[in-house]
Design a protein around this motif. Structure first.
Motif, mmCIF file in Angstrom:
data_model
loop_
_atom_site.group_PDB
_atom_site.id
_atom_site.type_symbol
_atom_site.label_atom_id
_atom_site.label_comp_id
_atom_site.label_asym_id
_atom_site.label_seq_id
_atom_site.Cartn_x
_atom_site.Cartn_y
_atom_site.Cartn_z
ATOM 1 N N MET A 190 -8.777 -8.792 -3.462
ATOM 2 C CA MET A 190 -7.411 -8.407 -3.092
ATOM 3 C C MET A 190 -6.617 -9.557 -2.464
ATOM 4 N N PRO A 191 -5.660 -10.131 -3.210
ATOM 5 C CA PRO A 191 -4.818 -11.175 -2.632
ATOM 6 C C PRO A 191 -3.819 -10.571 -1.642
ATOM 7 N N ALA A 192 -3.850 -11.080 -0.403
ATOM 8 C CA ALA A 192 -2.950 -10.586 0.651
ATOM 9 C C ALA A 192 -2.339 -11.760 1.416
ATOM 10 N N ALA A 193 -2.367 -12.940 0.784
ATOM 11 C CA ALA A 193 -1.973 -14.168 1.488
ATOM 12 C C ALA A 193 -0.579 -14.664 1.119
ATOM 13 N N GLY A 194 0.285 -13.755 0.685
ATOM 14 C CA GLY A 194 1.645 -14.160 0.323
ATOM 15 C C GLY A 194 2.539 -14.280 1.540
ATOM 16 N N SER A 195 3.806 -14.633 1.278
ATOM 17 C CA SER A 195 4.728 -14.747 2.415
ATOM 18 C C SER A 195 5.883 -13.748 2.323
ATOM 19 N N GLY A 196 5.954 -13.003 1.224
ATOM 20 C CA GLY A 196 6.953 -11.941 1.126
ATOM 21 C C GLY A 196 8.387 -12.429 1.155
ATOM 22 N N GLN A 197 8.644 -13.544 0.505
ATOM 23 C CA GLN A 197 10.000 -14.130 0.488
ATOM 24 C C GLN A 197 11.066 -13.128 0.046
ATOM 25 N N ARG A 198 10.799 -12.441 -1.057
ATOM 26 C CA ARG A 198 11.826 -11.553 -1.627
ATOM 27 C C ARG A 198 12.094 -10.322 -0.778
ATOM 28 N N MET A 199 11.159 -9.973 0.085
ATOM 29 C CA MET A 199 11.381 -8.831 0.975
ATOM 30 C C MET A 199 12.340 -9.230 2.098
ATOM 31 N N ASN B 266 5.065 -11.904 6.515
ATOM 32 C CA ASN B 266 4.336 -11.286 5.407
ATOM 33 C C ASN B 266 4.646 -9.786 5.320
ATOM 34 N N LYS B 267 5.238 -9.381 4.195
ATOM 35 C CA LYS B 267 5.670 -7.983 3.993
ATOM 36 C C LYS B 267 4.540 -6.966 4.139
ATOM 37 N N LEU B 268 3.280 -7.426 3.998
ATOM 38 C CA LEU B 268 2.150 -6.493 4.062
ATOM 39 C C LEU B 268 1.978 -5.892 5.450
ATOM 40 N N GLY C 154 -4.566 -19.260 -1.112
ATOM 41 C CA GLY C 154 -4.057 -20.558 -1.545
ATOM 42 C C GLY C 154 -2.549 -20.546 -1.675
ATOM 43 N N GLY C 155 -2.001 -21.623 -2.202
ATOM 44 C CA GLY C 155 -0.558 -21.778 -2.309
ATOM 45 C C GLY C 155 0.091 -20.795 -3.274
ATOM 46 N N GLU C 156 -0.603 -20.450 -4.342
ATOM 47 C CA GLU C 156 -0.099 -19.478 -5.323
ATOM 48 C C GLU C 156 -1.058 -18.293 -5.359
ATOM 49 N N ARG C 157 -0.526 -17.158 -5.830
ATOM 50 C CA ARG C 157 -1.352 -15.959 -5.933
ATOM 51 C C ARG C 157 -2.656 -16.244 -6.677
ATOM 52 N N ASN D 236 -4.361 -18.924 -6.916
ATOM 53 C CA ASN D 236 -5.304 -19.664 -6.075
ATOM 54 C C ASN D 236 -5.991 -18.718 -5.081
ATOM 55 N N SER D 237 -5.243 -17.740 -4.583
ATOM 56 C CA SER D 237 -5.826 -16.777 -3.641
ATOM 57 C C SER D 237 -6.891 -15.934 -4.337
ATOM 58 N N VAL D 238 -6.585 -15.496 -5.564
ATOM 59 C CA VAL D 238 -7.571 -14.706 -6.314
ATOM 60 C C VAL D 238 -8.797 -15.575 -6.636
ATOM 61 N N HIS E 69 -6.634 -6.539 -7.381
ATOM 62 C CA HIS E 69 -5.519 -5.641 -7.054
ATOM 63 C C HIS E 69 -4.635 -6.229 -5.961
ATOM 64 N N ASP E 70 -3.318 -6.261 -6.222
ATOM 65 C CA ASP E 70 -2.359 -6.761 -5.241
ATOM 66 C C ASP E 70 -2.340 -5.868 -4.000
ATOM 67 N N ALA E 71 -2.432 -6.509 -2.841
ATOM 68 C CA ALA E 71 -2.340 -5.752 -1.594
ATOM 69 C C ALA E 71 -0.990 -5.050 -1.468
ATOM 70 N N ALA E 72 -0.008 -5.519 -2.207
ATOM 71 C CA ALA E 72 1.346 -4.964 -2.113
ATOM 72 C C ALA E 72 1.567 -3.723 -2.992
ATOM 73 N N ARG E 73 0.494 -3.192 -3.602
ATOM 74 C CA ARG E 73 0.623 -1.970 -4.422
ATOM 75 C C ARG E 73 -0.194 -0.832 -3.803
HETATM 76 N N1 CTP Z 1 -0.372 -13.431 -2.681
HETATM 77 C C1 CTP Z 1 -1.450 -14.198 -2.222
HETATM 78 N N2 CTP Z 1 -1.337 -15.565 -2.147
HETATM 79 C C2 CTP Z 1 -0.186 -16.187 -2.494
HETATM 80 C C3 CTP Z 1 0.915 -15.415 -2.979
HETATM 81 C C4 CTP Z 1 0.786 -14.044 -3.063
HETATM 82 O O1 CTP Z 1 -2.493 -13.648 -1.894
HETATM 83 N N3 CTP Z 1 -0.125 -17.507 -2.399
HETATM 84 C C5 CTP Z 1 -0.500 -11.951 -2.746
HETATM 85 C C6 CTP Z 1 0.563 -11.197 -1.951
HETATM 86 O O2 CTP Z 1 0.177 -11.077 -0.593
HETATM 87 C C7 CTP Z 1 0.645 -9.879 -2.698
HETATM 88 C C8 CTP Z 1 0.233 -10.216 -4.125
HETATM 89 O O3 CTP Z 1 -0.332 -11.522 -4.081
HETATM 90 O O4 CTP Z 1 -0.262 -8.920 -2.181
HETATM 91 C C9 CTP Z 1 1.401 -10.141 -5.081
HETATM 92 O O5 CTP Z 1 2.342 -11.159 -4.762
HETATM 93 P P1 CTP Z 1 3.884 -10.907 -4.445
HETATM 94 O O6 CTP Z 1 4.232 -9.481 -4.610
HETATM 95 O O7 CTP Z 1 4.650 -11.946 -5.167
HETATM 96 O O8 CTP Z 1 3.918 -11.175 -2.850
HETATM 97 P P2 CTP Z 1 4.503 -12.432 -2.085
HETATM 98 O O9 CTP Z 1 4.142 -13.679 -2.809
HETATM 99 O O10 CTP Z 1 4.081 -12.290 -0.679
HETATM 100 O O11 CTP Z 1 6.074 -12.162 -2.158
HETATM 101 P P3 CTP Z 1 7.226 -13.180 -2.671
HETATM 102 O O12 CTP Z 1 6.807 -13.615 -4.072
HETATM 103 O O13 CTP Z 1 8.462 -12.363 -2.653
HETATM 104 O O14 CTP Z 1 7.224 -14.314 -1.700
#
Ligand code: CTP
Ligand code: MG
Length: 225
Positions: free
Chosen positions: A7-16, A21-23, A80-83, A85-87, A103-107
């Motif tokens: 489960m990737p949960a390392a995003g930054s939630g820019q679009r939110m 982190n939107k999570l 990591g820097g991109e989703r 990479n985190s997976v 599975h995306d943590a955001a679903r």
């Molecule tokens: N994710 C991650 N590592 C990253 C980018 C995203 O683990 N470098 C995770 C997010 O935490 C999310 C999932 O991948 O659970 C789907 O990504 P997305 O919905 O795009 O979330 P964010 O990248 O956080 O949001 P945004 O693109 O708006 O910045």
């Protein structure tokens, strides 16, 4: 049939646009991440969850797991820097075999029936992804001018979970990494191996919490269930 979740949960939630982190945002007084983890916590077939987190959020997430009595997280790896990479970090940390689910943590609204079917189909065929049929008319366009109308019967909107035989996902992930290929989902990486990927019909309410209006929809869904 048993499975493990990456489960990737390392995003930054820019679009939110929350500024963090939107999570950690709450739906019905509970963080989005806790809602998503709960689905798997309550599924007997789920053997473990490998979470990718940001190093500076590790502590807060650890506290969240305790607060919401989430016991199935077996590892927390640095994202990591991109989703992708985190997976990939989750895939590297996994020590087992069999079927894994990405599975995306955001679903938070994924249904157990869909999870179950994905696991069955992946066990039989190697790769299965959740999707819904496109409802609207779809067109190709360049610079705002229509080039073609696409045959909608062949169009699917793809979600997560995506389920794979672990060895297949590992091979796909390694190949992408070696070649510097960045995809938007794990299926793309498996497609590049030439391995067929099956679609399992999911539900329209398995939305990814991405922008503010998704939160409104999320609250409504929670109250209805
Ligand atoms: N994710 C991650 N590592 C990253 C980018 C995203 O683990 N470098 C995770 C997010 O935490 C999310 C999932 O991948 O659970 C789907 O990504 P997305 O919905 O795009 O979330 P964010 O990248 O956080 O949001 P945004 O693109 O708006 O910045
Ligand atoms: Mg993102």
């Amino acid at each position: 049939m048993k499975y493990t979740v990456m489960m990737p949960a390392a995003g930054s939630g820019q679009r939110m646009g929350a500024g963090y982190n939107k999570l950690f945002l709450k739906l019905d007084d509970k963080p989005i991440l806790a809602h998503t983890l709960d689905v798997f916590e309550g599924d007997l077939a789920c053997e473990g969850i490998i979470l990718a987190v940001k190093p500076d959020e590790r502590q807060a997430i650890q506290s969240m797991l305790e607060q919401y009595a989430i016991t199935k997280v077996t590892a927390m790896v640095d994202g990591g820097g991109e989703r992708q990479n985190s997976v990939a970090a989750c895939i590297r940390a996994y020590k087992g075999s069999g079927i894994v689910l990405v599975h995306d943590a955001a679903r938070p609204f994924i249904r157990r029936a869909v999870i179950n079917e994905l696991v069955q189909v992946a066990a039989e065929h190697g790769a299965a992804i959740a999707g819904v049929r496109a409802k609207d008319t779809m067109k190709f366009a360049s610079a705002g001018v229509v080039e073609d109308t696409v045959d909608r019967d062949k169009l699917w909107i793809i979600q997560t979970p995506q389920a794979f035989r672990y060895t297949l996902l590992q091979e796909a992930s390694n190949k992408a990494e070696d070649e510097g290929f960045l995809g938007t989902d794990e299926s793309m990486l498996v497609e590049r191996l030439g391995h067929p990927v099956r679609i399992v019909e999911s539900t329209y309410d398995n939305v990814k919490m991405t922008t503010q209006e998704d939160l409104v929809f999320g609250e409504i869904l929670l109250n209805r269930r």
